[in-house]
Design a protein around this motif. Structure first.
Motif, PDB file in Angstrom:
ATOM      1  N   ALA A   1       0.832  -1.193   0.000  1.00  0.00           N
ATOM      2  CA  ALA A   1       0.000   0.000   0.000  1.00  0.00           C
ATOM      3  C   ALA A   1       0.866   1.242   0.000  1.00  0.00           C
ATOM      4  CB  ALA A   1      -0.899   0.003   1.224  1.00  0.00           C
ATOM      5  N   ASN A   2       1.969   1.150   0.624  1.00  0.00           N
ATOM      6  CA  ASN A   2       2.796   2.342   0.679  1.00  0.00           C
ATOM      7  C   ASN A   2       4.255   1.925   0.733  1.00  0.00           C
ATOM      8  OD1 ASN A   2       3.499   4.937   0.751  1.00  0.00           O
ATOM      9  ND2 ASN A   2       2.345   5.462   2.585  1.00  0.00           N
TER      10      ASN A   2
ATOM     11  N   ASN B   1      -4.660   5.475  -2.222  1.00  0.00           N
ATOM     12  CA  ASN B   1      -4.357   5.135  -0.838  1.00  0.00           C
ATOM     13  C   ASN B   1      -3.318   6.086  -0.267  1.00  0.00           C
ATOM     14  OD1 ASN B   1      -6.057   2.872  -0.908  1.00  0.00           O
ATOM     15  ND2 ASN B   1      -4.432   1.678  -1.908  1.00  0.00           N
ATOM     16  N   ASP B   2      -3.590   6.596   0.913  1.00  0.00           N
ATOM     17  CA  ASP B   2      -2.600   7.402   1.627  1.00  0.00           C
ATOM     18  C   ASP B   2      -1.995   8.503   0.768  1.00  0.00           C
ATOM     19  OD1 ASP B   2      -2.849   5.722   3.865  1.00  0.00           O
ATOM     20  OD2 ASP B   2      -1.537   4.252   2.882  1.00  0.00           O
TER      21      ASP B   2
ATOM     22  N   ASP C   1      -0.278   0.584  -7.158  1.00  0.00           N
ATOM     23  CA  ASP C   1      -0.929   1.347  -6.091  1.00  0.00           C
ATOM     24  C   ASP C   1      -0.731   2.853  -6.280  1.00  0.00           C
ATOM     25  OD1 ASP C   1      -2.352   1.789  -3.776  1.00  0.00           O
ATOM     26  OD2 ASP C   1      -0.543   1.842  -2.537  1.00  0.00           O
TER      27      ASP C   1
ATOM     28  N   SER D   1      -8.774  -3.221  -8.229  1.00  0.00           N
ATOM     29  CA  SER D   1      -8.348  -2.446  -7.078  1.00  0.00           C
ATOM     30  C   SER D   1      -7.331  -3.252  -6.302  1.00  0.00           C
ATOM     31  CB  SER D   1      -9.537  -2.118  -6.195  1.00  0.00           C
ATOM     32  OG  SER D   1      -9.929  -3.269  -5.505  1.00  0.00           O
TER      33      SER D   1
ATOM     34  N   GLY E   1      -6.363  -3.050  -3.264  1.00  0.00           N
ATOM     35  CA  GLY E   1      -6.732  -3.464  -1.927  1.00  0.00           C
ATOM     36  C   GLY E   1      -7.958  -4.351  -1.935  1.00  0.00           C
TER      37      GLY E   1
ATOM     38  N   SER F   1     -10.732  -3.307  -2.279  1.00  0.00           N
ATOM     39  CA  SER F   1     -11.702  -2.631  -1.436  1.00  0.00           C
ATOM     40  C   SER F   1     -12.857  -2.037  -2.208  1.00  0.00           C
ATOM     41  CB  SER F   1     -11.004  -1.511  -0.662  1.00  0.00           C
ATOM     42  OG  SER F   1     -10.373  -0.645  -1.574  1.00  0.00           O
TER      43      SER F   1
END
Length: 678
Positions: free
Chosen positions: A46-47, A183-184, A410, A641, A643, A645
């Motif tokens: 994610a990061n 994300n983030d 991502d 996606s 994630g 999500s």
DNA sequence: AAAAAAT
């Protein structure tokens, strides 16, 4: 000709390009098809730890750094600095687009007949190029010495109107809406400060008189420096180039060069190693655009260890090879020439840390997808998780979304208001003019418009570009033309004459429609309207840049009714005056559907500048192509996606069978069909 | 349909 001689000369210094160090994964070269990639266990990270990101690329030792070895500040400086700008002696070398400036370009004549003679004359060839002549030593960045002449060449003299700054801090920028999703998303920065930016970069930014980051830059700087991938819908005039150059160069200055993979050329280790291992690669569709990006890169790499290089077709490949040999850390290229150089074994992508695709939609329009996929997926480019990838595109149609899905991980999606709609810097006028009347109406406009600023006239064909510019010249207007049938030298000369105002009227085909950032274009005339409204948007975007105002005039007649609806929609969106004849012609057309070939998806699917990852059926058309099964049955083929999500239908990378479903991914109709789906 | 891009 003198080639061999020069090579020999250079070889004395180039031996250090022999591979040094051991890069992990350097042996990886096998092509992994997109659908097998990125399928690791579950979602992509994610990061990325900002601190960890650079370690993968810059930071490793690299023998004596490319810059240090010959642009060495400590090296004896015999000879006047060779070619005045220190570049290879080629006539149409990028950056040599100012043939009338003897100060900047020395004496071009001396390279004509003499060929490489003066070039190979000792150290002259190896002087700094005014950029990238610093070094990296003992883990420290040691900028090269300041050079007033080079500074003038790169940054211009203060208050020189011909060097009017572009893409900078105009209050109007605050009005440009920016939307970031993903994300983030990191907080945007508001200033060019350390942290996060490197001091040396900041000093170059100051030299370039950039004061405040543009909206794109405010977001892209922390995104890129945070190790994240980026998909940005933005125009060049929005400061996009700085948007990727600033963070990339800043990281490079801070972390130094990365190791050159040991395997490179391992099995062909005879002779010296002449392969270059750039750490950053920027791809753009046209030669002029690539050249422009290179010029920017030279500014911000000034006095640093980073050596920018540029390659593109139509120019002498020999001099480009020599340029690369002398060190190549940041490479700006058109796809075709880059593939050529890769095939020749002169460039390896194994060291790439940053990959930038500029004007991605344009590159696809121009049929570059195979070359781009080859470069990104079919050569020795690190995998998506081992590099940082930034894509810029004015629009976000499905084929770009697919590219984003394949090339990015991502990613953060950035949308910057498009020129001509959200900014009202451009006054758009549409006049009804029959083909037969166009010339005389044009003369009227040129007479009335006066002599302030530059006028860019777009026509549809190369022949028309020539004949119209001939006509204007016969009418005693200072005009010139640019199109794809002119030689590269003629193109560059035309552009330079236009830029510096000697020929304030430029007749152009689509070659000049996108990306070119020319200050002071006060008037864009669509003598022939394009059939694609996106082209129209790009064309008028050549004016009203950097917060200035501009006028865009279009000649419209019934031959253009194919774009009437899109044009109408655009004018309304931009709060422009809508002439009555447009409305009525639009109504005429509505009889038989009014949307010619592909109108249906326009403005929504094709023009989308939204993050389609969370939009159900977001890849444009609900049914998708290939019967909706192309992406394992994802509704509408929306981008998976990471994630997982965004709802069950979207396949997540970890989800078994996500791609399996229709088996459509590898299907040609899926991967190459976007433009023919309707 | 035209344009661009490697030669």
């Amino acid at each position: 000709m003198a080639d061999g001689l020069q090579m020999g000369n250079l070889s004395l210094n180039e031996s250090q390009h022999a591979p040094a160090g051991n890069a992990p994964g350097a042996g990886r070269a096998a092509y992994i098809p997109p659908h097998l990639r990125q399928r690791g266990p579950g979602p992509a990270p994610a990061n990325v730890d900002p601190a960890a990101a650079p370690a993968a690329g810059f930071g490793g030792p690299r023998g004596p750094p490319g810059g240090g070895k010959w642009a060495n500040a400590n090296a004896p400086d015999f000879s006047p600095r060779g070619p005045a700008n220190g570049k290879p002696p080629m006539t149409n070398q990028i950056g040599q687009m100012k043939p009338f400036d003897p100060q900047a370009y020395g004496h071009p004549g001396s390279y004509g007949g003499g060929g490489g003679g003066s070039y190979s004359g000792g150290g002259g060839a190896q002087q700094g190029r005014g950029s990238g002549d610093g070094q990296w030593r003992d883990g420290k960045h040691i900028p090269g010495p300041a050079n007033a002449r080079v500074e003038r060449e790169l940054f211009g003299v203060p208050n020189d109107p011909s060097k009017q700054q572009t893409g900078i801090n105009f209050a109007n920028y605050d009005d440009i809406p920016v939307e970031a999703s993903g994300n983030d998303v990191p907080e945007p920065v508001s200033q060019f400060t350390n942290p996060p930016l490197d001091d040396h970069l900041i000093s170059n930014i100051k030299l370039a008189s950039y004061v405040i980051p543009t909206p794109v830059q405010k977001y892209s700087v922390p995104i890129v420096m945070g190790g994240r991938d980026l998909m940005a819908c933005a125009q060049t005039g929005s400061g996009k180039t700085g948007g990727f150059l600033f963070p990339i160069l800043s990281q490079a200055f801070k972390n130094g060069p990365s190791a050159t993979p040991a395997t490179a050329g391992g099995q062909f280790s005879y002779g010296r190693q002449r392969k270059a291992y750039p750490t950053s690669l920027i791809l753009a569709p046209t030669r002029e655009l690539v050249s422009q990006i290179f010029d920017e890169a030279r500014k911000f790499a000034y006095r640093s260890w980073v050596r920018p290089c540029v390659v593109y077709g139509g120019a002498d490949i020999g001099s480009q090879l020599r340029q690369i040999e002398r060190g190549c850390d940041l490479l700006v290229a058109t796809p075709g020439r880059l593939v050529d150089l890769i095939e020749r074994g002169r460039i390896s992508l194994a060291n790439i840390k940053y990959l930038v695709l500029d004007e991605a939609d344009r590159m696809l329009d121009m049929g570059f997808e195979p070359q781009i996929r080859r470069i990104v997926e079919g050569e020795d480019m690190p995998l998506v998780q081992d590099r940082q990838t930034l894509m810029f595109s004015a629009t976000f149609p499905r084929d770009i979304q697919m590219l984003a899905r394949d090339f990015l991980k991502d990613y953060i999606f950035l949308s910057v208001g498009r020129v001509g709609s959200t900014s009202e810097n451009i006054t758009q006028k549409v006049e009804y003019v029959e083909d037969a009347d166009k010339r005389s109406v044009l003369l009227d406009i040129l007479h009335t418009h006066g002599s302030t600023g530059l006028t860019l006239i777009f026509v549809e064909t190369k022949r028309m570009a020539d004949s119209l510019s001939d006509f204007l010249i016969n009418q005693r207007f200072p005009a010139t033309a640019i199109h794809g049938d002119r030689t590269q030298r003629e193109r560059e000369r035309a552009l330079e004459l236009f830029r510096n105002g000697r020929c304030p009227i430029l007749v152009a085909t689509a070659v000049a429609a996108r990306g070119l950032d020319i200050p002071n274009v006060t008037h864009v005339i669509n003598y022939d309207l394009p059939t694609d409204i996106d082209d129209y948007v790009h064309r008028i975007g050549r004016t009203g840049r950097a917060g200035n105002t501009g006028i865009a005039t279009a000649f419209f007649n019934r031959g253009n009714r194919g774009v009437v609806r899109d044009l109408l929609e655009l004018l309304k969106e931009a709060h422009q005056e809508v002439p009555a004849f447009l409305e009525s012609i639009a109504r005429e057309g509505s009889g038989f559907g009014g949307r010619g070939g592909r109108g249906g998806g326009r403005g929504r699917g094709s023009n989308a500048t939204r993050d389609m990852r969370r939009v159900p059926g977001g890849m444009g058309m609900g049914g998708g192509f290939g019967g909706g099964s192309a992406y394992g049955g994802a509704a509408g083929g929306s981008t998976p996606s990471y994630g997982g999500s965004y709802g069950g239908a979207a396949p997540s990378y970890g989800g078994g069978g996500g791609y399996g479903g229709g088996g459509g991914y590898g299907n040609p109709s899926g991967s190459s069909g976007p433009s023919s789906w309707w």
